[in-house]
Design an enzyme around this catalytic site. Structure first.
Site, mmCIF file in Angstrom:
data_model
loop_
_atom_site.group_PDB
_atom_site.id
_atom_site.type_symbol
_atom_site.label_atom_id
_atom_site.label_comp_id
_atom_site.label_asym_id
_atom_site.label_seq_id
_atom_site.Cartn_x
_atom_site.Cartn_y
_atom_site.Cartn_z
ATOM 1 N N SER A 27 0.826 -1.215 0.000
ATOM 2 C CA SER A 27 0.000 0.000 0.000
ATOM 3 C C SER A 27 0.859 1.264 0.000
ATOM 4 C CB SER A 27 -0.939 0.003 1.210
ATOM 5 O OG SER A 27 -0.206 -0.157 2.405
ATOM 6 N N ASN A 114 -2.333 -2.515 13.188
ATOM 7 C CA ASN A 114 -3.792 -2.359 13.124
ATOM 8 C C ASN A 114 -4.268 -1.092 13.836
ATOM 9 O OD1 ASN A 114 -3.652 -4.727 11.783
ATOM 10 N ND2 ASN A 114 -4.536 -6.003 13.400
ATOM 11 N N THR A 159 -39.783 26.416 -10.787
ATOM 12 C CA THR A 159 -40.075 25.046 -10.362
ATOM 13 C C THR A 159 -40.201 24.279 -11.675
ATOM 14 O OG1 THR A 159 -42.457 25.421 -10.371
ATOM 15 C CG2 THR A 159 -41.339 25.760 -8.265
ATOM 16 N N HIS A 160 -39.754 23.042 -11.661
ATOM 17 C CA HIS A 160 -39.736 22.233 -12.901
ATOM 18 C C HIS A 160 -38.924 22.927 -14.010
ATOM 19 C CE1 HIS A 160 -43.288 20.179 -11.086
ATOM 20 N NE2 HIS A 160 -43.597 21.414 -10.734
ATOM 21 N N SER A 281 -13.137 27.175 -27.519
ATOM 22 C CA SER A 281 -13.201 25.963 -28.320
ATOM 23 C C SER A 281 -12.127 26.047 -29.388
ATOM 24 C CB SER A 281 -14.579 25.863 -28.986
ATOM 25 O OG SER A 281 -14.495 25.069 -30.148
ATOM 26 N N LYS A 287 -17.124 30.353 -29.016
ATOM 27 C CA LYS A 287 -17.467 29.610 -27.799
ATOM 28 C C LYS A 287 -16.744 30.128 -26.563
ATOM 29 C CE LYS A 287 -19.699 26.300 -27.306
ATOM 30 N NZ LYS A 287 -19.536 24.918 -27.775
ATOM 31 N N ASN A 289 -16.801 28.359 -22.911
ATOM 32 C CA ASN A 289 -17.392 27.207 -22.237
ATOM 33 C C ASN A 289 -17.194 27.249 -20.718
ATOM 34 O OD1 ASN A 289 -18.202 26.112 -24.711
ATOM 35 N ND2 ASN A 289 -16.219 25.114 -25.002
ATOM 36 N N GLU A 294 -18.824 22.571 -15.288
ATOM 37 C CA GLU A 294 -19.151 21.205 -15.729
ATOM 38 C C GLU A 294 -18.356 20.166 -14.948
ATOM 39 O OE1 GLU A 294 -19.642 21.152 -20.333
ATOM 40 O OE2 GLU A 294 -18.431 22.884 -19.823
ATOM 41 N N TYR A 321 -9.812 -6.631 12.308
ATOM 42 C CA TYR A 321 -9.136 -6.154 11.103
ATOM 43 C C TYR A 321 -9.070 -7.240 10.035
ATOM 44 C CZ TYR A 321 -5.563 -4.387 7.958
ATOM 45 O OH TYR A 321 -4.900 -3.967 6.840
ATOM 46 N N GLN A 326 -7.468 -2.231 3.844
ATOM 47 C CA GLN A 326 -6.428 -1.426 3.207
ATOM 48 C C GLN A 326 -6.984 -0.688 1.988
ATOM 49 O OE1 GLN A 326 -2.217 -2.717 3.065
ATOM 50 N NE2 GLN A 326 -2.585 -3.035 0.889
ATOM 51 N N LYS A 329 -8.209 3.581 1.743
ATOM 52 C CA LYS A 329 -7.491 4.847 1.635
ATOM 53 C C LYS A 329 -7.591 5.568 0.290
ATOM 54 C CE LYS A 329 -4.272 2.609 4.010
ATOM 55 N NZ LYS A 329 -5.176 1.872 4.911
HETATM 56 N N1 ARG Z 1 -1.260 -1.337 5.212
HETATM 57 C C1 ARG Z 1 -2.239 -1.827 6.137
HETATM 58 C C2 ARG Z 1 -3.592 -1.109 5.917
HETATM 59 O O1 ARG Z 1 -3.591 -0.119 5.275
HETATM 60 C C3 ARG Z 1 -1.783 -1.618 7.529
HETATM 61 C C4 ARG Z 1 -2.319 -2.574 8.523
HETATM 62 C C5 ARG Z 1 -1.753 -3.924 8.277
HETATM 63 N N2 ARG Z 1 -2.114 -4.842 9.296
HETATM 64 C C6 ARG Z 1 -1.982 -6.145 9.152
HETATM 65 N N3 ARG Z 1 -2.329 -6.890 10.133
HETATM 66 N N4 ARG Z 1 -1.507 -6.672 8.062
HETATM 67 O O2 ARG Z 1 -4.614 -1.536 6.362
#
Ligand code: ARG
Length: 462
Positions: A27, A114, A159-160, A281, A287, A289, A294, A321, A326, A329
């Site tokens: 990660s 964790n 409205t509408h 454009s 144009k 834009n 948008e 966990y 993971q 993120k």
């Molecule tokens: N890179 C892991 C995550 O984002 C960290 C936690 C990993 N924990 C484990 N028991 N492998 O969740």
């Protein structure tokens, strides 16, 4: 492919992972964004370990120094991230070992990745709540400035997307101020609930070391430690609440963006976007834009997508966990980036845009926009039941339509042919300025009411 086993946990492993295993497992490519939070969490943890006599002050000091060095290496772009070391936690710890040697190995006492990732990510999301709050405040200020400039400018209310009744520009701007204020309060609520420290939950069950979780919670600006270690390492509600608040906020942004797209079209010409917020454009020289509007309109797709994606990741996961988590993120990073960019772009556009007052007024005066005012006059002055007044007004609209004119252009004779009691003073309520000025009910569009709300918002946004 790595041949040797992982230096952090490879004790029972004879060989390293397959290259594909390493690719799916790592990660670091994205969680390096948690570096500052990871180091802050480790510093608090090390200080606590020393205060509790679990590590020596000397070791804690070496750890602190080493972590500060790593932070400056990362900030200076000099840190070498390694995929073999999987994630930000192990990258930092391995570098700490290079820098300070043996004491580095004591940092992970009474801690697990964790609770480490849970605290890092919470700190990151908490910062984003603060950033969203500040960005929303700036946008609200820009909208209030627009409202103040045009508190009594008349425009059509829809409205509408059909002309309904005349309203004021200031009133329309303040409608969005209300929405963005609710968005702010949603981020504030989420922040308040997430502001508990999971650090010290360790792997899942807590620890036998005499740690002080209140110490680390306080050091990291949390209100208190979380109360259940199992929940602490498996909860991602805080990220989901951030995404939910972001989704609603992005939905509001997309509605306003849509209005700006419509309003800046050649058919409406309600507003002119400044050059800074328009594009041309490559083929059509005429144009201009509204690309920023948008793109803001479209950002909701990514943000809402992130919300659905993380809900789907978390759904059905057994405690506590699992590596599935993971996958939390990247979604949140992308949603937060998209939201901040959209908020900044909207604030810029709103600050720079110019309302076309004559066009707003002309549009407000067309489409029989004061038909309700006429019906209300019949109720008030001739004591007609509203349903009858509605019917008489409908007939008058049909007459005007037949003559190809608007209600104020009818003659008194035209009117009296439909209802003999109608008097000449009816024309007073058919003008759009009078119409908006008459809507003085609390929360209504009358300029006096709009100015009261502007004063309230200016005070609140100080
Ligand atoms: N890179 C892991 C995550 O984002 C960290 C936690 C990993 N924990 C484990 N028991 N492998 O969740």
């Amino acid at each position: 492919m790595t041949k040797t086993s992982n230096q952090m946990w490879g004790g029972r492993f004879a060989s390293g992972p397959d290259a594909i295993m390493e690719a799916i497992n790592a990660s670091i490519g994205f969680d390096k964004r948690l570096a500052a939070q990871d180091i802050a969490g480790s510093r608090a943890h090390a200080a606590m370990l020393a205060a509790q006599g679990i590590v020596t002050d000397k070791d804690a000091e070496a750890i602190r120094e080493g972590l500060l060095t790593i932070l400056s290496e990362i900030e200076g772009g000099k840190f070498e991230f390694s995929t073999a070391l999987e994630d930000i936690h192990m990258n930092v710890e391995a570098r700490l070992k290079d820098l300070i040697g043996a004491p580095a190995g004591r940092l992970h006492t009474a801690r697990s990745r964790n609770d480490q990732v849970a605290v890092d990510f919470r700190l990151w999301v908490r910062d984003q709540c603060d950033a969203a709050d500040a960005a929303l405040a700036a946008l609200m200020q820009a909208l209030v400035a627009q409202a103040e400039a045009g508190a009594d400018w008349v425009m059509p209310g829809f409205t509408h997307l059909q002309t309904a009744q005349p309203v004021t520009w200031g009133h329309h701007m303040l409608a969005y101020v209300e929405m963005f204020a609710r968005d702010r309060s949603r981020f504030a609520d989420a922040r308040r609930r997430m502001n508990e420290s999971p650090l010290g939950a360790a792997a899942l069950a807590g620890t036998s070391f005499p740690i002080d979780r209140h110490f680390t919670a306080k050091a990291l600006g949390f209100d208190r430690p979380t109360a259940n270690s199992l929940d602490s390492v498996s909860d991602r509600d805080f990220a989901l609440e951030f995404l939910a608040a972001s989704s609603i906020c992005a939905m509001h942004l997309s509605r306003f963006a849509e209005e700006l797209v419509i309003w800046s079209s050649a058919q409406f010409r309600f507003v002119a976007m400044s050059d800074r917020w328009s594009t041309g454009s490559s083929i059509m020289p005429q144009k201009r834009n509204p690309d920023a509007a948008e793109l803001i309109r479209a950002k909701i797709g990514r943000i809402f997508g992130a919300n659905v994606a993380l809900m789907t990741v978390m759904k059905g996961l057994p405690l506590t966990y699992s590596k599935d988590m993971q996958e939390d993120k990247e979604q949140v990073f992308d949603a937060a980036d998209s939201l901040m960019l959209a908020l900044a772009a909207m604030t810029g556009m709103v600050s720079d845009m110019t309302a076309n007052r004559p066009n707003l007024k002309a549009a407000a005066s067309s489409g029989f926009s004061t038909a309700t005012d006429l019906a209300d006059w019949l109720v008030r002055e001739l004591n007609l039941p509203f349903r009858d007044a509605h019917h008489v007004t409908g007939s008058l609209v049909a007459v005007a339509e037949g003559k190809g004119c608007d209600l104020p252009d009818l003659t008194l004779a035209d009117m009296q042919a439909i209802h003999e009691g109608i008097r000449g003073d009816v024309f007073d309520v058919l003008g759009v300025e009078n119409s908006v000025a008459s809507r003085m009910s609390y929360g209504g569009t009358a300029p006096v009411r709009v100015r009261e709300q502007i004063a309230r918002w200016k005070e609140a946004l100080k």
